[in-house]
Design a protein around this motif. Structure first.
Motif, PDB file in Angstrom:
ATOM      1  N   LYS A   1       0.882  -1.166   0.000  1.00 38.73           N
ATOM      2  CA  LYS A   1       0.000   0.000   0.000  1.00 38.73           C
ATOM      3  C   LYS A   1       0.918   1.212   0.000  1.00 38.73           C
ATOM      4  CE  LYS A   1      -4.065   1.159   2.750  1.00 38.73           C
ATOM      5  NZ  LYS A   1      -4.745   0.635   3.951  1.00 38.73           N
ATOM      6  N   CYS A   2       0.788   2.080  -0.999  1.00 40.40           N
ATOM      7  CA  CYS A   2       1.705   3.215  -1.106  1.00 40.40           C
ATOM      8  C   CYS A   2       1.107   4.435  -0.419  1.00 40.40           C
ATOM      9  CB  CYS A   2       1.970   3.520  -2.577  1.00 40.40           C
ATOM     10  SG  CYS A   2       3.120   4.881  -2.793  1.00 40.40           S
ATOM     11  N   ASN A   3       1.903   5.026   0.458  1.00 36.75           N
ATOM     12  CA  ASN A   3       1.516   6.283   1.104  1.00 36.75           C
ATOM     13  C   ASN A   3       2.403   7.368   0.477  1.00 36.75           C
ATOM     14  OD1 ASN A   3       0.686   8.182   3.025  1.00 36.75           O
ATOM     15  ND2 ASN A   3       2.261   7.543   4.492  1.00 36.75           N
ATOM     16  N   ASP A   4       1.852   8.065  -0.507  1.00 37.77           N
ATOM     17  CA  ASP A   4       2.665   9.037  -1.258  1.00 37.77           C
ATOM     18  C   ASP A   4       2.813  10.314  -0.425  1.00 37.77           C
ATOM     19  OD1 ASP A   4       3.998  10.568  -3.076  1.00 37.77           O
ATOM     20  OD2 ASP A   4       2.379  10.634  -4.564  1.00 37.77           O
ATOM     21  N   LEU A   5       4.037  10.582   0.020  1.00 34.77           N
ATOM     22  CA  LEU A   5       4.275  11.770   0.854  1.00 34.77           C
ATOM     23  C   LEU A   5       4.536  13.011   0.003  1.00 34.77           C
ATOM     24  CD1 LEU A   5       6.619  10.185   3.558  1.00 34.77           C
ATOM     25  CD2 LEU A   5       4.154  10.572   3.695  1.00 34.77           C
ATOM     26  N   GLY A   6       4.517  12.845  -1.316  1.00 34.86           N
ATOM     27  CA  GLY A   6       4.701  14.003  -2.189  1.00 34.86           C
ATOM     28  C   GLY A   6       6.171  14.376  -2.324  1.00 34.86           C
ATOM     29  N   ILE A   7       6.408  15.687  -2.468  1.00 35.49           N
ATOM     30  CA  ILE A   7       7.757  16.175  -2.780  1.00 35.49           C
ATOM     31  C   ILE A   7       8.277  17.015  -1.615  1.00 35.49           C
ATOM     32  CG2 ILE A   7       9.067  17.694  -4.332  1.00 35.49           C
ATOM     33  CD1 ILE A   7       6.860  17.030  -6.467  1.00 35.49           C
ATOM     34  N   ALA A   8       9.492  16.717  -1.185  1.00 37.33           N
ATOM     35  CA  ALA A   8      10.145  17.586  -0.188  1.00 37.33           C
ATOM     36  C   ALA A   8      11.189  18.420  -0.909  1.00 37.33           C
ATOM     37  CB  ALA A   8      10.798  16.751   0.906  1.00 37.33           C
ATOM     38  N   ARG A   9      11.325  19.663  -0.482  1.00 38.52           N
ATOM     39  CA  ARG A   9      12.382  20.532  -1.018  1.00 38.52           C
ATOM     40  C   ARG A   9      13.718  20.117  -0.417  1.00 38.52           C
ATOM     41  NH1 ARG A   9      10.178  21.435  -5.252  1.00 38.52           N
ATOM     42  NH2 ARG A   9       7.955  21.550  -4.867  1.00 38.52           N
ATOM     43  N   ASP A  10      14.802  20.608  -1.031  1.00 41.09           N
ATOM     44  CA  ASP A  10      16.133  20.277  -0.511  1.00 41.09           C
ATOM     45  C   ASP A  10      16.469  21.156   0.692  1.00 41.09           C
ATOM     46  OD1 ASP A  10      16.818  18.249  -2.408  1.00 41.09           O
ATOM     47  OD2 ASP A  10      17.176  19.804  -3.912  1.00 41.09           O
ATOM     48  N   ASP A  11      15.607  21.125   1.720  1.00 42.79           N
ATOM     49  CA  ASP A  11      15.979  21.776   2.980  1.00 42.79           C
ATOM     50  C   ASP A  11      15.475  20.924   4.124  1.00 42.79           C
ATOM     51  OD1 ASP A  11      13.496  23.004   4.314  1.00 42.79           O
ATOM     52  OD2 ASP A  11      13.314  23.768   2.263  1.00 42.79           O
ATOM     53  N   GLN A  12      16.170  21.033   5.235  1.00 39.54           N
ATOM     54  CA  GLN A  12      15.922  20.080   6.324  1.00 39.54           C
ATOM     55  C   GLN A  12      14.503  20.177   6.884  1.00 39.54           C
ATOM     56  OE1 GLN A  12      18.910  19.587   9.333  1.00 39.54           O
ATOM     57  NE2 GLN A  12      19.875  18.129   7.941  1.00 39.54           N
ATOM     58  N   ASN A  13      13.947  21.415   6.925  1.00 41.63           N
ATOM     59  CA  ASN A  13      12.599  21.538   7.487  1.00 41.63           C
ATOM     60  C   ASN A  13      11.573  20.833   6.629  1.00 41.63           C
ATOM     61  OD1 ASN A  13      12.959  22.810   9.859  1.00 41.63           O
ATOM     62  ND2 ASN A  13      12.815  24.893   8.986  1.00 41.63           N
ATOM     63  N   SER A  14      11.672  21.079   5.329  1.00 40.55           N
ATOM     64  CA  SER A  14      10.734  20.451   4.403  1.00 40.55           C
ATOM     65  C   SER A  14      10.876  18.927   4.495  1.00 40.55           C
ATOM     66  CB  SER A  14      11.035  20.943   2.990  1.00 40.55           C
ATOM     67  OG  SER A  14      10.224  20.263   2.065  1.00 40.55           O
ATOM     68  N   LEU A  15      12.123  18.454   4.514  1.00 39.95           N
ATOM     69  CA  LEU A  15      12.358  17.007   4.598  1.00 39.95           C
ATOM     70  C   LEU A  15      11.800  16.431   5.903  1.00 39.95           C
ATOM     71  CD1 LEU A  15      15.998  16.933   3.167  1.00 39.95           C
ATOM     72  CD2 LEU A  15      14.072  15.613   2.253  1.00 39.95           C
ATOM     73  N   LYS A  16      12.081  17.134   7.024  1.00 46.62           N
ATOM     74  CA  LYS A  16      11.617  16.636   8.332  1.00 46.62           C
ATOM     75  C   LYS A  16      10.098  16.510   8.352  1.00 46.62           C
ATOM     76  CE  LYS A  16      15.189  17.667  11.602  1.00 46.62           C
ATOM     77  NZ  LYS A  16      15.900  18.740  12.284  1.00 46.62           N
ATOM     78  N   ASN A  17       9.425  17.593   7.906  1.00 41.37           N
ATOM     79  CA  ASN A  17       7.958  17.580   7.932  1.00 41.37           C
ATOM     80  C   ASN A  17       7.391  16.395   7.186  1.00 41.37           C
ATOM     81  OD1 ASN A  17       7.625  19.822   9.461  1.00 41.37           O
ATOM     82  ND2 ASN A  17       7.601  21.234   7.698  1.00 41.37           N
ATOM     83  N   LYS A  18       7.948  16.137   6.040  1.00 39.88           N
ATOM     84  CA  LYS A  18       7.425  15.026   5.223  1.00 39.88           C
ATOM     85  C   LYS A  18       7.794  13.672   5.836  1.00 39.88           C
ATOM     86  CE  LYS A  18       5.835  17.326   1.557  1.00 39.88           C
ATOM     87  NZ  LYS A  18       4.456  17.271   1.100  1.00 39.88           N
ATOM     88  N   ILE A  19       9.033  13.554   6.291  1.00 40.93           N
ATOM     89  CA  ILE A  19       9.489  12.255   6.829  1.00 40.93           C
ATOM     90  C   ILE A  19       8.636  11.862   8.043  1.00 40.93           C
ATOM     91  CG2 ILE A  19      11.407  11.094   8.025  1.00 40.93           C
ATOM     92  CD1 ILE A  19      13.300  12.682   6.108  1.00 40.93           C
ATOM     93  N   LEU A  20       8.267  12.846   8.871  1.00 43.36           N
ATOM     94  CA  LEU A  20       7.473  12.534  10.067  1.00 43.36           C
ATOM     95  C   LEU A  20       6.116  11.926   9.694  1.00 43.36           C
ATOM     96  CD1 LEU A  20       8.381  15.576  12.344  1.00 43.36           C
ATOM     97  CD2 LEU A  20       9.070  13.171  12.620  1.00 43.36           C
TER      98      LEU A  20
END
Ligand code: AMP
Ligand code: MG
Length: 405
Positions: free
Chosen positions: A215-234
């Motif tokens: 089952k795929c949970n598509d988290l979309g696109i994160a920008r190349d910055d740590q905040n954007s990455l963190k928000n999505k990874i969580l």
């Protein structure tokens, strides 16, 4: 750098079993049975006739030319004849209908000569118990009809329904969160400016995951910055696998690894001696497996074949090994370096089961048209010697993994 085999071993280690759930038969196709499915019925439930004709006692049938047998009733499918046969009695019977308890012979409809509701003769080589489907012939109470850890097929669904069961127990679908990373990425359907590209990996991975029963949970696109990455990874919390693409190499904007480490990732390895796919990262975020692939779609695809497909299968307890076949190479190949090479190739499958592999001359990992036109990958082991056209090589044919690859 570790080798492909070492990397795969580490990825497949410490994979926890998925919980199971009850699944309606109608939505069970392709799911994996978490328990043996057993029958609690005998099929057939009674002795049945397998032909249209007359049910009779064998000892009456063999003397029928001297002793005509009276047709005293009928048993048709769904409407059995109640009672036993008396001396020199028989009943009409249809295919699939229940036999009287003491009948042990079938006279075929077209072999019986009838006069005044009696069979007066028959020209059939009579045999006791022929044309009878005995109780439990097909399935007996307690028989295993679907084995634990197998993928449920349409035939399994039919047989389970025939034993009067509506549900089966299957492993929960593994949840794979997919995160694409990169400032240049856009989603399909948006107007692109000249520095943007579509995040095609998200689509390719989602369809691949679905085809593997995940089952795929598509988290979309994160920008190349740590905040954007963190928000999505969580947002991957609760998934079995977090899969990221892009941002995992050594560039100034490759921040996936450092962000994951900030969030508590236990790195198992980074970098594999392979091409494409060198900067792959693997680790654990609590119980979740985290796989980070480079962003080039070809690298993502090849890495998926080598690591993701085995991992999703392992999670579901499906026994799986990447199919590797021998083929004949159509061109000379140079000596390989320290990275195991996966080369996109045209594969021709000959009638004598031989495979001819023709490598594409250009192998740039951004060239997705070549990937789309290839039928498989040639594997060149680390430090493989130069070889001449006509030599044997190993290939991974895509059709042997999955028709929809
Ligand atoms: P990276 O691994 O971030 O260095 O990206 C390598 C290349 O892959 C770059 O040319 C990216 O534009 C491309 N790329 C990264 N992510 C994606 C994606 N989700 N879909 C398609 N191409 C991508
Ligand atoms: Mg990038």
């Amino acid at each position: 750098m570790i080798t492909v085999n070492e990397a795969l071993k580490k990825i497949l280690m410490n994979v926890d079993d998925l919980n199971h759930e009850t699944v309606n038969l109608n939505s069970s196709l392709g799911r994996v049975a978490s328990h043996d499915v057993k029958s609690n019925l005998n099929l057939p439930q009674n002795n049945l006739s397998s032909m249209d004709g007359y049910a009779i006692k064998y000892k009456d049938a063999i003397v029928i030319n001297n002793n005509p047998s009276s047709i005293v009733g009928e048993s048709s499918a769904g409407k059995p004849f109640e009672g036993n046969l008396g001396k020199s009695e028989c009943i009409k019977i249809s295919t699939g209908a229940v036999l009287p308890i003491n009948a042990d012979c079938i006279i075929l409809k077209e072999k019986a000569i009838i006069k005044d509701s009696k069979i007066v003769s028959c020209n059939q080589n009579l045999k006791k118990n022929k044309y009878i489907r005995f109780k439990g012939l097909n399935i007996k109470i307690g028989d295993i009809i679907i084995k634990k850890n197998t993928k449920i097929t349409t035939r399994d669904i039919g047989i389970t329904a025939s034993t009067n069961q509506r549900n089966i127990k299957a492993y929960k679908k593994p949840i794979i969160s997919v995160l694409s990373t990169g400032n240049e990425l856009s989603t399909v359907g948006q107007k692109l400016n000249r520095s943007q590209i579509i995040s095609s990996n998200s689509f390719m991975l989602q369809s691949l995951i679905n085809s593997l029963g995940g089952k795929c949970n598509d988290l979309g696109i994160a920008r190349d910055d740590q905040n954007s990455l963190k928000n999505k990874i969580l947002k991957s919390k609760g998934s079995d696998i977090l899969l990221t693409t892009g941002g995992i190499s050594i560039g100034d904007h490759d921040l996936v690894k450092s962000t994951l480490i900030d969030l508590g990732l236990k790195v198992v390895f980074w970098k594999i001696a392979m091409r494409p796919g060198k900067p792959i990262l693997y680790g654990k975020l609590k119980k979740m497996s985290v796989l980070c692939f480079p962003g080039n779609p070809v690298s993502t695809f090849v890495s998926s074949i080598i690591y993701l497909i085995p991992l999703i299968n392992k999670l579901q307890n499906i026994s799986y090994k990447t199919p590797i076949k021998e083929a004949i190479i159509s061109k000379d190949m140079e000596r390989n370096d320290e990275r195991e090479d996966y080369i996109r190739a045209k594969l021709s499958f000959l009638k004598n089961n031989e495979i001819i592999a023709e490598p594409f001359p250009k192998q740039d990992s951004s060239m997705t048209k070549i990937l789309a036109n290839s039928q498989g990958l040639i594997i060149r082991k680390r430090f493989a010697n130069a070889i001449k056209a006509g030599s044997k090589v190993l290939v991974i044919p895509f059709v042997h993994i999955n028709q929809s690859l």
